[in-house]
Design an enzyme around this catalytic site. Structure first.
Site, PDB file in Angstrom:
ATOM      1  N   LYS A 182      75.444  70.138  41.359  1.00  0.00           N
ATOM      2  CA  LYS A 182      76.350  69.720  41.885  1.00  0.00           C
ATOM      3  C   LYS A 182      77.256  70.901  40.745  1.00  0.00           C
ATOM      4  O   LYS A 182      77.067  70.929  39.228  1.00  0.00           O
ATOM      5  CB  LYS A 182      77.117  68.293  41.540  1.00  0.00           C
ATOM      6  CG  LYS A 182      76.381  67.591  42.118  1.00  0.00           C
ATOM      7  CD  LYS A 182      76.910  66.598  41.502  1.00  0.00           C
ATOM      8  CE  LYS A 182      76.515  64.940  42.398  1.00  0.00           C
ATOM      9  NZ  LYS A 182      75.724  64.453  42.591  1.00  0.00           N
ATOM     10  N   GLU A 202      62.384  52.084  55.525  1.00  0.00           N
ATOM     11  CA  GLU A 202      64.090  51.686  55.780  1.00  0.00           C
ATOM     12  C   GLU A 202      64.578  51.210  57.101  1.00  0.00           C
ATOM     13  O   GLU A 202      65.322  50.677  57.606  1.00  0.00           O
ATOM     14  CB  GLU A 202      65.303  52.039  54.259  1.00  0.00           C
ATOM     15  CG  GLU A 202      65.084  51.554  53.569  1.00  0.00           C
ATOM     16  CD  GLU A 202      64.128  52.144  52.401  1.00  0.00           C
ATOM     17  OE1 GLU A 202      63.715  53.774  53.106  1.00  0.00           O
ATOM     18  OE2 GLU A 202      64.299  52.363  51.306  1.00  0.00           O
ATOM     19  N   THR A 248      58.724  51.504  49.943  1.00  0.00           N
ATOM     20  CA  THR A 248      59.261  52.443  49.801  1.00  0.00           C
ATOM     21  C   THR A 248      58.139  54.143  48.915  1.00  0.00           C
ATOM     22  O   THR A 248      57.629  52.962  47.889  1.00  0.00           O
ATOM     23  CB  THR A 248      60.385  52.502  49.144  1.00  0.00           C
ATOM     24  OG1 THR A 248      60.002  52.121  48.084  1.00  0.00           O
ATOM     25  CG2 THR A 248      61.435  52.270  50.190  1.00  0.00           C
ATOM     26  N   TRP A 273      78.975  71.141  46.126  1.00  0.00           N
ATOM     27  CA  TRP A 273      77.874  71.029  46.349  1.00  0.00           C
ATOM     28  C   TRP A 273      77.137  72.049  47.021  1.00  0.00           C
ATOM     29  O   TRP A 273      77.385  72.489  48.047  1.00  0.00           O
ATOM     30  CB  TRP A 273      77.334  69.735  47.040  1.00  0.00           C
ATOM     31  CG  TRP A 273      77.848  68.250  46.742  1.00  0.00           C
ATOM     32  CD1 TRP A 273      78.710  68.321  45.666  1.00  0.00           C
ATOM     33  CD2 TRP A 273      78.373  67.058  47.141  1.00  0.00           C
ATOM     34  NE1 TRP A 273      78.334  67.123  45.675  1.00  0.00           N
ATOM     35  CE2 TRP A 273      78.360  65.965  46.379  1.00  0.00           C
ATOM     36  CE3 TRP A 273      77.461  67.146  48.676  1.00  0.00           C
ATOM     37  CZ2 TRP A 273      78.690  64.576  46.606  1.00  0.00           C
ATOM     38  CZ3 TRP A 273      78.100  65.450  49.007  1.00  0.00           C
ATOM     39  CH2 TRP A 273      78.267  64.795  48.247  1.00  0.00           C
TER      40      TRP A 273
END
Ligand code: AMP
Length: 541
Positions: free
Chosen positions: A438, A330, A185, A443
């Site tokens: 936030k 992934e 990654t 959100w």
């Protein structure tokens, strides 16, 4: 009772064997590091792959060994991949765009036995040679004439290595769950982590991708594989194109607008895939020269959100369909793809474009859901955002070298993306969990704000980060990189956004910088932006 069908385990090299046997005349065309175009067929590629497999054996590469590659998309890199994995060793693609220390870290972590590299990356590896603990030798993807002077020890020239080897190699019969490839990654938080793909996971994904609901490649296609082999296995194209007998066009290091355009035109490219940054550069070139794209039918764009303006210009001006894809290292990497459905086709054109900004629906094999922090499933109403969870036979179970599973009790992997899923099954990423802003308990999607800002004609790139705010917890700061010669005032920008997003989403401040920093896989480097703007004071405080 067991089925009575042949249990032949899948090996990635069967893909190339198939391409050579049944699509043997189809070409692999490479724009090379040395300069110029190299052209040969799947048949030629298989013969040379077997030669390299023999050479690797002689060097002592064995089943389970890791062989690192630091290379552009090109025919020798392609051969190396199939030769390494086909004999049961593991192709570890190293992203050369990472910091040298990270490159050294992952080569050591993977304990690569050999490194296969393009001449481009010789100086990078020279710089870290002393840190490398496991590497026994270096194989440079060049012929004798193009071998560089180098301080690397135990260096081999690829063409010399394979020259005397036979074009026959008996591929071992491997359990299909044998590890085939390793990809780390990009490590935006902490050290990069290794994702170990298997022959099975790669082949299943390539099969799924080749369906008509996926990339739908056929032998009539000419595929320009811009997305690097070191970026999550070039989204599987290195397997799905030969599997379907498509012609494969490999751009090497030449990713500028002109080179891409020349390859598309000269090789009659019908299909391509790359991150938005590459297409931005390409479209700017296309517009500048007044180019046309008569052969190109579809482009897959993913890795980060695709701006609506990009989908629109491809569609309306060049008659090219954008298929947005979502995935991650992934997920081997393809998770969802945005192909349209009858309900969307029934909408008007502008609404169809809106829909194309979603990340799409899962291909068969991948399952997705969204959950709240407590792990409870949230409704598929297209409005409620939640943590995107994924599972399937080409989704990670655990990271390489870390024993414990990274799945929850029900076998789901938490992607750290925040998304909605609508009634038609279309998933839309609204943020990375760590990037979502936030504000007052709600959100704000940094991705949405960025995309909207990028619709403004003066804006080349936009990034939004959350800044601490005493009253609201966090508020958005909009950072702009403007097009050359363009200008836009803060008030103009806020006016523009004001008619397009909810009022409480409007950034508290707008700033300009010369260049928005990108990470190793073309994503905005928010870590670096947070550092740059850590002392910035919002005017609303
Ligand atoms: P990587 O493992 O480097 O490919 O990064 C995977 C991450 O890239 C995902 O978890 C998403 O956050 C992001 N990503 C990939 N594709 C898209 C997309 N089409 N739109 C928005 N974000 C994306």
């Amino acid at each position: 009772m067991k089925g009575l069908m042949q249990p032949n385990p899948m090996n990635l090299v069967h893909v190339l064997e198939h391409a050579a046997r049944f699509h043997g005349r189809r070409e692999i065309v490479s724009s090379t590091v040395e300069g110029g175009i190299h052209r040969y067929t799947y048949c030629d590629a298989l013969a040379r792959t077997k030669k390299f497999a023999n050479a690797l054996r002689k060097l002592g590469v064995d089943v389970g060994d890791r062989v690192g590659t630091l290379a552009w998309n090109g025919y020798r890199h392609f051969e190396a991949w199939y030769a390494i994995s086909g004999q049961g060793a593991i192709t570890h693609t190293v992203n050369p765009r990472l910091f040298p220390d990270q490159v050294a870290y992952i080569i050591n972590h993977a304990a690569d036995k050999f490194l296969v590299l393009d001449t481009t990356f010789v100086s990078l590896v020279e710089g870290i040679q002393d840190q490398l603990r496991s590497v026994e030798g270096f194989i440079i993807l060049a012929d004798r004439e193009h071998m560089p002077q180098t301080s690397l020890k135990n260096v081999h020239c690829y063409e010399d290595l394979i020259a005397g080897e036979p074009e026959e190699f008996a591929w071992p019969e491997l359990d299909e769950e044998t590890a085939s490839s390793l990809c780390y990654t990009s490590g935006t938080t902490g050290n990069p982590k290794g994702v170990m793909y298997s022959h099975r996971s790669n082949i299943l994904m390539a099969l799924a991708v080749n369906g008509a609901e996926g990339f739908g490649l056929t032998t009539m296609d000419s595929v320009l594989m811009v997305v690097p082999q070191f970026h999550a296995n070039s989204w599987g194209l290195v397997y799905s194109a030969p599997m379907s007998g498509a012609k494969l066009v490999l751009p090497g290091p030449n990713l500028d607008g002109k080179s891409t355009y020349d390859l598309i035109t000269n090789e009659q490219v019908t299909f391509s895939a790359a991150v938005p940054t590459v297409w931005n550069i390409f479209i700017a070139y296309l517009e500048e020269i007044g180019g046309k794209l008569p052969t190109l039918r579809e482009v897959v764009i993913g890795g980060s959100a695709v701006p609506r303006s990009m989908i629109k210009i491809f569609d309306e001006k060049y008659d090219v369909k954008v298929l947005q894809a979502w995935g991650m290292t992934e997920t081997n990497p393809l998770g969802t793809l945005n192909r349209t459905v009858p309900e969307v086709m029934a909408l008007d054109h502008e609404a169809q474009l809106d829909y194309a900004t979603k990340q799409g629906r899962p291909l068969f094999g991948v399952d997705i859901r969204i959950t709240n922090e407590a792990g409870t499933s949230l409704p598929h109403d297209g409005k409620t955002p939640g943590r995107l969870m994924v599972r399937g036979p080409w989704v990670i179970q655990s990271y390489y070298g870390l024993e414990e599973s990274v799945l929850d009790a029900d076998g789901w992997f938490d992607t750290s993306d925040i998304a909605t899923i609508d009634e038609l099954g279309f998933m839309q990423i609204t943020d990375r969990a760590k990037d979502v802003i936030k504000s007052g308990g709600e959100w704000i999607s940094s991705v949405d704000l960025e995309n909207t800002a990028m619709g403004h004609e003066s804006v080349a790139m936009a990034a939004v980060i959350g800044m601490a705010h005493p009253k609201w917890d966090e508020r958005p700061l909009l950072i702009l990189q403007l097009r050359e010669g363009a200008s836009v005032s803060k008030d103009e920008m806020l006016d523009y956004l004001g008619s397009r997003v909810a009022k409480w989403w409007l950034p508290d401040d707008v700033v300009e910088i010369d260049v928005i920093p990108l990470g190793g896989t073309g994503k905005i480097n928010k870590l670096s932006l947070r550092e740059t703007f850590k002392d910035h004071v919002l005017p609303t405080i």
